[in-house]
Scaffold this active site. Structure first.
Site, PDB file in Angstrom:
ATOM      1  N   ASP A 137      -9.902   8.645  -7.469  1.00 10.05           N
ATOM      2  CA  ASP A 137     -10.575   7.390  -7.785  1.00 10.05           C
ATOM      3  C   ASP A 137     -12.083   7.496  -7.587  1.00 10.05           C
ATOM      4  O   ASP A 137     -12.783   6.477  -7.612  1.00 10.05           O
ATOM      5  CB  ASP A 137     -10.011   6.251  -6.929  1.00 10.05           C
ATOM      6  CG  ASP A 137     -10.246   6.441  -5.438  1.00 10.05           C
ATOM      7  OD1 ASP A 137     -10.712   7.526  -5.043  1.00 10.05           O
ATOM      8  OD2 ASP A 137      -9.960   5.515  -4.661  1.00 10.05           O
TER       9      ASP A 137
ATOM     10  N   GLU B  48       0.811  -1.216   0.000  1.00  8.54           N
ATOM     11  CA  GLU B  48       0.000   0.000   0.000  1.00  8.54           C
ATOM     12  C   GLU B  48       0.845   1.266   0.000  1.00  8.54           C
ATOM     13  O   GLU B  48       0.450   2.275  -0.581  1.00  8.54           O
ATOM     14  CB  GLU B  48      -0.908   0.013   1.237  1.00  8.54           C
ATOM     15  CG  GLU B  48      -1.944  -1.094   1.277  1.00  8.54           C
ATOM     16  CD  GLU B  48      -3.078  -0.854   0.300  1.00  8.54           C
ATOM     17  OE1 GLU B  48      -3.611   0.263   0.287  1.00  8.54           O
ATOM     18  OE2 GLU B  48      -3.422  -1.773  -0.444  1.00  8.54           O
TER      19      GLU B  48
ATOM     20  N   THR C 242      -8.611   9.714   0.609  1.00  8.54           N
ATOM     21  CA  THR C 242      -8.172   8.430   1.130  1.00  8.54           C
ATOM     22  C   THR C 242      -7.116   8.737   2.179  1.00  8.54           C
ATOM     23  O   THR C 242      -6.212   9.537   1.933  1.00  8.54           O
ATOM     24  CB  THR C 242      -7.576   7.555   0.021  1.00  8.54           C
ATOM     25  OG1 THR C 242      -8.591   7.289  -0.946  1.00  8.54           O
ATOM     26  CG2 THR C 242      -7.039   6.257   0.571  1.00  8.54           C
TER      27      THR C 242
END
Length: 280
Positions: free
Chosen positions: A82, A64, A87
């Site tokens: 996205d 990640e 995020t």
């Protein structure tokens, strides 16, 4: 071109977070000290063992974040474009999918009046969208400030455990899987979400069970795990951001081929061409 590290490799939360809240108790084990001796590490412990849990977090972080330092990610916040808004944090909480809202609400429950509590109305409004309305640069700065607070770090740990870690480990144990299988479930639920659709963790598990029996059903552990990883790769390849499957091919399959079912160090693997090692 190498995929963008970090959360662009994980597009996974929207469907999962409409499910009823789980009631599994949170744990602080991820912050516990590693087991002090090799003898302890070689026991057939599950992923909820503090040392094994820290290994799991490092493995996920290598994919990640391109780093083993998962605790440095509490402060992370970015819009990776996205469609899910911001995020952020150690597990990729998203402003557009509900789990960031639940995290900040949990933080407010633990510490009323904290620096992020004032954003709860805005987070409720942007939930389900990619909007930054009411958030923006001020929210980003305050997130970074909150990340220095041990209470906010605990809140992130709690939500990681409640939504992802505890359900994955619990299901893996019920399926008769040892630490490697528990990690395979956890890594899948992090990327694909804990729902039951065909492209979620539940769908991947269902597809694997059509090919092989779980150990709890009398099946062979290696055969079942290979079926699970193969089913996961099928789902990963459906999305451009997931199409590089090296976190399976040059990480989890390496451990499986070595029959390291207990996920014991030393561990050596690659993700997106980068080499990593955990020696103890």
């Amino acid at each position: 071109m190498r995929p963008q590290p970090r959360r662009a490799l994980r597009i996974a939360l929207a469907a999962a977070l409409v499910a009823a809240p789980l009631t599994v108790a949170a744990t602080t084990a991820a912050q516990a000290a590693p087991a002090p001796t090799t003898a302890v590490q070689l026991k057939a412990t599950g992923l909820d063992d503090p040392h094994k849990k820290d290994i799991a977090m490092q493995l996920v972080s290598s994919a990640e974040n391109s780093s083993l330092d998962w605790k440095a990610q509490y402060k992370y916040i970015e819009d990776i474009k996205d469609g899910r808004g911001y995020t952020a944090g150690i597990i990729g909480f998203c402003s557009g999918t509900g789990d960031m809202l639940e995290l900040v609400q949990h933080y407010a429950d633990l510490k009323p009046g904290n620096v992020l509590a004032k954003y709860l109305p805005a987070l409720k409004k942007v939930n389900g969208t990619e909007s930054h309305a009411g958030l923006g640069s001020a929210f980003e700065r305050d997130w970074a400030t909150a990340a220095k607070d041990s209470v906010f770090q605990q809140a992130q740990n709690d939500e990681r455990d409640r939504v992802y870690f505890n359900p994955a480990v619990s299901q893996a144990k019920a399926d008769g899987l040892r630490a490697l299988g528990q990690f395979a479930y956890y890594d899948a639920i992090v990327m694909h979400g804990p729902g039951n659709s065909s492209d979620s963790f539940g769908g991947i598990r269902a597809a694997a069970m059509k090919k092989a029996k779980t150990p709890a059903q009398g099946g062979d552990e290696a055969t079942y795990l290979k079926a699970f990883l193969d089913a996961r790769k099928v789902v990963m390849k459906k999305e451009e951001a997931h199409s590089d499957t090296s976190r399976v091919d040059t990480e989890q399959l390496v451990f499986l081929n070595a029959k390291n079912f207990d996920l014991n160090p030393p561990l050596k693997w690659k993700v997106y061409g980068d080499s990593y090692a955990i020696n103890s």
